[in-house]
Design a protein around this motif. Structure first.
Motif, PDB file in Angstrom:
ATOM      1  N   LYS A   1       0.833  -1.207   0.000  1.00 50.58           N
ATOM      2  CA  LYS A   1       0.000   0.000   0.000  1.00 50.58           C
ATOM      3  C   LYS A   1       0.867   1.256   0.000  1.00 50.58           C
ATOM      4  CE  LYS A   1      -3.532   2.590   2.489  1.00 50.58           C
ATOM      5  NZ  LYS A   1      -4.426   2.675   3.665  1.00 50.58           N
ATOM      6  N   ALA A   2       1.884   1.283   0.855  1.00 46.01           N
ATOM      7  CA  ALA A   2       2.724   2.483   0.960  1.00 46.01           C
ATOM      8  C   ALA A   2       3.441   2.788  -0.346  1.00 46.01           C
ATOM      9  CB  ALA A   2       3.734   2.300   2.092  1.00 46.01           C
ATOM     10  N   LEU A   3       3.985   1.758  -0.998  1.00 48.57           N
ATOM     11  CA  LEU A   3       4.689   1.972  -2.256  1.00 48.57           C
ATOM     12  C   LEU A   3       3.719   2.348  -3.365  1.00 48.57           C
ATOM     13  CD1 LEU A   3       7.404   1.945  -3.685  1.00 48.57           C
ATOM     14  CD2 LEU A   3       7.098  -0.498  -4.121  1.00 48.57           C
ATOM     15  N   SER A   4       2.553   1.709  -3.391  1.00 45.75           N
ATOM     16  CA  SER A   4       1.537   2.023  -4.395  1.00 45.75           C
ATOM     17  C   SER A   4       1.098   3.478  -4.286  1.00 45.75           C
ATOM     18  CB  SER A   4       0.334   1.088  -4.220  1.00 45.75           C
ATOM     19  OG  SER A   4      -0.651   1.342  -5.187  1.00 45.75           O
ATOM     20  N   GLU A   5       0.927   3.959  -3.047  1.00 44.35           N
ATOM     21  CA  GLU A   5       0.518   5.344  -2.858  1.00 44.35           C
ATOM     22  C   GLU A   5       1.650   6.319  -3.192  1.00 44.35           C
ATOM     23  OE1 GLU A   5      -0.937   5.443   1.155  1.00 44.35           O
ATOM     24  OE2 GLU A   5      -2.919   4.668   0.591  1.00 44.35           O
ATOM     25  N   ARG A   6       2.886   5.951  -2.859  1.00 44.48           N
ATOM     26  CA  ARG A   6       4.025   6.841  -3.154  1.00 44.48           C
ATOM     27  C   ARG A   6       4.148   7.060  -4.668  1.00 44.48           C
ATOM     28  NH1 ARG A   6       8.833   8.084  -0.365  1.00 44.48           N
ATOM     29  NH2 ARG A   6       7.410   8.070   1.422  1.00 44.48           N
ATOM     30  N   LEU A   7       3.920   6.016  -5.445  1.00 43.69           N
ATOM     31  CA  LEU A   7       4.069   6.102  -6.897  1.00 43.69           C
ATOM     32  C   LEU A   7       2.763   6.434  -7.624  1.00 43.69           C
ATOM     33  CD1 LEU A   7       6.559   3.159  -7.510  1.00 43.69           C
ATOM     34  CD2 LEU A   7       7.018   5.605  -7.608  1.00 43.69           C
ATOM     35  N   GLN A   8       1.702   6.630  -6.841  1.00 44.88           N
ATOM     36  CA  GLN A   8       0.389   6.993  -7.397  1.00 44.88           C
ATOM     37  C   GLN A   8      -0.112   5.961  -8.410  1.00 44.88           C
ATOM     38  OE1 GLN A   8       0.342  11.148  -8.672  1.00 44.88           O
ATOM     39  NE2 GLN A   8       1.728  11.733  -7.009  1.00 44.88           N
ATOM     40  N   PHE A   9       0.058   4.688  -8.061  1.00 41.25           N
ATOM     41  CA  PHE A   9      -0.471   3.610  -8.897  1.00 41.25           C
ATOM     42  C   PHE A   9      -1.998   3.676  -8.909  1.00 41.25           C
ATOM     43  CE2 PHE A   9       3.148   0.209  -8.785  1.00 41.25           C
ATOM     44  CZ  PHE A   9       3.974   1.090  -9.464  1.00 41.25           C
ATOM     45  N   GLY A  10      -2.586   3.172  -9.993  1.00 45.10           N
ATOM     46  CA  GLY A  10      -4.040   3.118 -10.123  1.00 45.10           C
ATOM     47  C   GLY A  10      -4.452   1.921 -10.949  1.00 45.10           C
ATOM     48  N   PRO A  11      -5.730   1.779 -11.270  1.00 43.89           N
ATOM     49  CA  PRO A  11      -6.204   0.646 -12.067  1.00 43.89           C
ATOM     50  C   PRO A  11      -5.517   0.539 -13.428  1.00 43.89           C
ATOM     51  CG  PRO A  11      -8.053   1.777 -11.046  1.00 43.89           C
ATOM     52  CD  PRO A  11      -6.844   2.633 -10.805  1.00 43.89           C
ATOM     53  N   HIS A  12      -4.990   1.663 -13.930  1.00 42.20           N
ATOM     54  CA  HIS A  12      -4.314   1.650 -15.231  1.00 42.20           C
ATOM     55  C   HIS A  12      -2.910   1.069 -15.147  1.00 42.20           C
ATOM     56  CE1 HIS A  12      -2.366   5.079 -13.337  1.00 42.20           C
ATOM     57  NE2 HIS A  12      -1.409   4.990 -14.251  1.00 42.20           N
TER      58      HIS A  12
ATOM     59  N   LEU B   1       4.091  -7.237  -7.926  1.00 39.93           N
ATOM     60  CA  LEU B   1       2.876  -8.057  -7.856  1.00 39.93           C
ATOM     61  C   LEU B   1       1.877  -7.424  -6.883  1.00 39.93           C
ATOM     62  CD1 LEU B   1       1.131 -10.591  -8.329  1.00 39.93           C
ATOM     63  CD2 LEU B   1       2.375 -11.666  -6.430  1.00 39.93           C
ATOM     64  N   MET B   2       2.239  -7.389  -5.602  1.00 42.86           N
ATOM     65  CA  MET B   2       1.308  -6.916  -4.587  1.00 42.86           C
ATOM     66  C   MET B   2       1.047  -5.415  -4.701  1.00 42.86           C
ATOM     67  SD  MET B   2       0.004  -9.164  -2.491  1.00 42.86           S
ATOM     68  CE  MET B   2       1.344 -10.279  -2.129  1.00 42.86           C
ATOM     69  N   THR B   3       2.061  -4.651  -5.127  1.00 45.62           N
ATOM     70  CA  THR B   3       1.904  -3.195  -5.194  1.00 45.62           C
ATOM     71  C   THR B   3       0.911  -2.769  -6.277  1.00 45.62           C
ATOM     72  OG1 THR B   3       4.100  -2.852  -4.268  1.00 45.62           O
ATOM     73  CG2 THR B   3       3.151  -1.022  -5.480  1.00 45.62           C
ATOM     74  N   PRO B   4       1.014  -3.245  -7.521  1.00 45.84           N
ATOM     75  CA  PRO B   4      -0.033  -2.901  -8.488  1.00 45.84           C
ATOM     76  C   PRO B   4      -1.378  -3.528  -8.140  1.00 45.84           C
ATOM     77  CG  PRO B   4       1.483  -4.511  -9.410  1.00 45.84           C
ATOM     78  CD  PRO B   4       2.098  -4.017  -8.142  1.00 45.84           C
ATOM     79  N   LEU B   5      -1.335  -4.718  -7.519  1.00 45.16           N
ATOM     80  CA  LEU B   5      -2.579  -5.374  -7.105  1.00 45.16           C
ATOM     81  C   LEU B   5      -3.333  -4.509  -6.110  1.00 45.16           C
ATOM     82  CD1 LEU B   5      -4.538  -7.743  -6.837  1.00 45.16           C
ATOM     83  CD2 LEU B   5      -2.902  -8.860  -5.300  1.00 45.16           C
ATOM     84  N   TYR B   6      -2.613  -3.846  -5.207  1.00 46.71           N
ATOM     85  CA  TYR B   6      -3.287  -3.000  -4.223  1.00 46.71           C
ATOM     86  C   TYR B   6      -4.114  -1.920  -4.913  1.00 46.71           C
ATOM     87  CZ  TYR B   6      -3.888  -1.847   0.669  1.00 46.71           C
ATOM     88  OH  TYR B   6      -4.438  -1.693   1.921  1.00 46.71           O
ATOM     89  N   ALA B   7      -3.643  -1.454  -6.061  1.00 45.79           N
ATOM     90  CA  ALA B   7      -4.339  -0.385  -6.784  1.00 45.79           C
ATOM     91  C   ALA B   7      -5.308  -0.925  -7.832  1.00 45.79           C
ATOM     92  CB  ALA B   7      -3.315   0.521  -7.454  1.00 45.79           C
ATOM     93  N   GLY B   8      -5.439  -2.257  -7.923  1.00 41.88           N
ATOM     94  CA  GLY B   8      -6.331  -2.832  -8.923  1.00 41.88           C
ATOM     95  C   GLY B   8      -5.751  -2.845 -10.314  1.00 41.88           C
ATOM     96  N   GLY B   9      -4.405  -2.835 -10.423  1.00 37.29           N
ATOM     97  CA  GLY B   9      -3.742  -2.860 -11.719  1.00 37.29           C
ATOM     98  C   GLY B   9      -3.536  -4.271 -12.223  1.00 37.29           C
ATOM     99  N   SER B  10      -2.587  -4.441 -13.130  1.00 39.73           N
ATOM    100  CA  SER B  10      -2.333  -5.745 -13.736  1.00 39.73           C
ATOM    101  C   SER B  10      -0.845  -6.017 -13.797  1.00 39.73           C
ATOM    102  CB  SER B  10      -2.951  -5.829 -15.139  1.00 39.73           C
ATOM    103  OG  SER B  10      -2.524  -4.749 -15.946  1.00 39.73           O
ATOM    104  N   VAL B  11      -0.502  -7.292 -14.059  1.00 38.08           N
ATOM    105  CA  VAL B  11       0.885  -7.749 -13.962  1.00 38.08           C
ATOM    106  C   VAL B  11       1.253  -8.580 -15.184  1.00 38.08           C
ATOM    107  CG1 VAL B  11       2.511  -9.134 -12.611  1.00 38.08           C
ATOM    108  CG2 VAL B  11       0.726  -7.809 -11.444  1.00 38.08           C
ATOM    109  N   VAL B  12       2.418  -8.288 -15.762  1.00 41.77           N
ATOM    110  CA  VAL B  12       3.007  -9.138 -16.799  1.00 41.77           C
ATOM    111  C   VAL B  12       4.105  -9.951 -16.127  1.00 41.77           C
ATOM    112  CG1 VAL B  12       4.252  -9.220 -18.992  1.00 41.77           C
ATOM    113  CG2 VAL B  12       2.496  -7.472 -18.610  1.00 41.77           C
TER     114      VAL B  12
END
Length: 534
Positions: free
Chosen positions: A207-218, A237-248
């Motif tokens: 969550k903290a890293l996702s918020e720092r980088l302003q990750f989102g569903p995109h 994996l977990m960081t984009p997942l927290y924002a509802g994003g996707s993973v390659v």
């Protein structure tokens, strides 16, 4: 929602940091319920390439039923010896949904090393990819008869998906303070240490890293680092997942030649690498063609200014540096975002899920700008080292995790990495950080990679030795490289000896681990055993 009460002393924060989910599986299940048809996982060059959130969660629940059929329950431990494939993640989330503790094993380890982790972690079952059958055959003779080894197959013959059409039956609830994973770190001496991380640790760091980088569903990350490593599991994996994003999920060992092609094809927005990977990409004659990549996350070892400047200038993508260890789940500090908020040479500010400090040998904070040991506490800090009470007393003393790394903090709260205690060179009473000289040497146009070590010296305690790898077709002599450093760095920080790897016996590259981190101890052993004795 689970309470964050009853934290260990080294996990307490002076401010609140709320978590939105009761456990890791609750995170992915939340997105599957809200947006079941959104793409979650892409696995290039596999029979089944794409998984939606809804589809993936259904597969994980059915796989959880397979684990239950094996007699596994909350608190039990299992090993995964599986490369970057969908099967790893399906089993990973299936286990976490039941409160089963996941203990990944580096598939490149020898069977004897694998057996230590299986036995030390107390795992009941080892699930392995059929490509490692030869190692499993040996492993079977090394572990206790009570440990089951199971070939999980590959999609579409993935064993759990064949045998179990029904989803798992929920039993005990899984809480934030329950152990989620145990990651074994390759220690400098002896056997590896098992780092115990909870569902809270994983969610907090993500969550903290996702918020720092302003990750989102995109957001769409590409995972090229191995999934047995905490960077692969948490950062991409977990960081984009927290924002509802996707993973390659890319095949790490063959990715670098196809790195930019994968970024372009799958419209990746972020990825995470070690600094050595940036050097390799710079050495390749492959240019960037995508228009989607917003930034690259970098950590794990010092990033030289020369590499960063060369990479950003050539490829036009900003590098965001951070600092952390397995013991902090992943990152503990990270660069400010966007790029114009970064500070050159800094590993960033503390993440909101943890508190940082630079302490002296007595455990007191040092003034701004003064070197000391980087310490941390917070929700993302590990519970302990598994079965190591004496080590725990030292490493988690005084309500802080003591990293064993040196660095300093400036007046604005930005941290700067110096070096590991066991990498720092002490020459005539002067502390010298290898990255200082590495940064200078790398600026030479013929140099592709470099690593600096300290070696025994009868008068000064340690002397400085540099190893250099040249670009293909490039020419340079040791005398030329030594002269290049003159005037760019203090005399006492310059190398006594420089070795060009291209000219050395039994060494055609800098020794690196699975995440491409330079193995300084192996380089030192090579110097002592191959160069001095010869």
């Amino acid at each position: 929602m689970n309470s964050l009460e009853n934290l260990l002393e080294h996990q307490r924060l002076p401010t609140s940091f709320a978590l939105d989910f009761p456990n890791v599986f609750g995170l992915i299940d939340h997105h599957a319920r809200r947006n079941p048809d959104k793409t979650f996982l892409i696995c290039p060059e596999t029979e089944k390439e794409t998984y939606t959130y809804g589809e993936f969660v259904r597969l994980a629940r059915r796989t959880a039923a397979f684990l239950q059929s094996k007699g596994l329950k909350k608190g039990d431990r299992l090993n995964l010896i599986i490369p970057n494939r969908a099967e790893f993640l399906i089993l990973y989330f299936a286990a976490l949904s039941l409160g089963i503790i996941v203990v990944p094993i580096n598939e490149d380890l020898a069977p004897k090393e694998m057996s230590y982790i299986a036995q030390n972690s107390g795992s009941k079952i080892v699930l392995y990819d059929p490509g490692y059958q030869h190692k499993a055959d040996t492993l079977r003779s090394l572990v206790s008869p009570d440990v089951e080894l199971c070939d999980v197959g590959r999609h579409p013959n993935f064993l759990p998906l064949i045998d179990h059409e029904e989803e798992a039956v929920a039993t005990d609830a899984v809480h934030l303070h329950d152990i989620g994973i145990i990651i074994y770190t390759s220690g400098t001496t002896g056997n590896p240490k098992g780092v115990v991380l909870t569902h809270m640790s994983m969610l907090a760091d993500a969550k903290a890293l996702s918020e720092r980088l302003q990750f989102g569903p995109h957001t769409r990350t590409m995972t090229i680092l191995p999934m047995f490593h905490n960077n692969g599991q948490i950062v991409t994996l977990m960081t984009p997942l927290y924002a509802g994003g996707s993973v390659v999920l890319a095949k790490g060992k063959v990715t670098l030649l196809s790195f930019w092609g994968l970024i372009q094809k799958y419209e990746v927005t972020w990825t995470s690498v070690m600094p050595a990977i940036l050097s390799i990409l710079l050495s390749l004659k492959i240019e960037r063609k995508d228009k989607t990549l917003e930034g690259i996350i970098c950590g794990g070892q010092p990033l030289t200014k020369a590499v960063q400047s060369s990479f950003e200038s050539r490829f036009g993508v900003p590098i965001f540096e951070g600092y952390g260890l397995t013991e902090s789940t992943a990152f503990a500090t990270f660069s400010d975002y966007p790029a114009d908020k970064r500070k050159s040479g800094s590993i960033g500010k503390a993440l909101e899920c943890n508190q940082m400090a630079v302490l002296d040998e007595s455990g007191n904070e040092v003034p701004h700008g003064e070197e000391g040991e980087i310490c941390m506490r917070g929700l993302n800090v590990a519970n302990e080292y598994l079965g190591m009470p004496e080590r725990n007393k030292l490493s988690f003393a005084g309500g802080w995790f003591h990293s064993g790394d040196f660095g300093h903090m400036d007046a604005d709260g930005f941290y700067y990495f110096g070096s590991r205690k066991d990498h720092m060179i002490i020459r005539g009473g002067e502390n010298i950080y290898p990255a200082e000289l590495e940064n200078v040497i790398f600026e030479h146009p013929a140099v592709a990679e470099t690593a600096v070590i300290g070696v025994p010296d009868p008068m000064l305690g340690e002397a400085i030795v540099a190893f250099v790898k040249l670009h293909d077709g490039a020419q340079a002599t040791t005398e030329e490289l030594a002269a290049f450093c003159t005037g760019k760095i203090a005399l006492f920080k310059q190398a006594r000896e420089i070795y060009i790897i291209d000219h050395l016996p039994n060494l055609d590259a800098l020794p690196k681990g699975p995440t491409k981190k330079v193995l300084y101890r192996e380089l030192k052993d090579y110097y002592l055993n191959q160069l001095i004795k010869s």
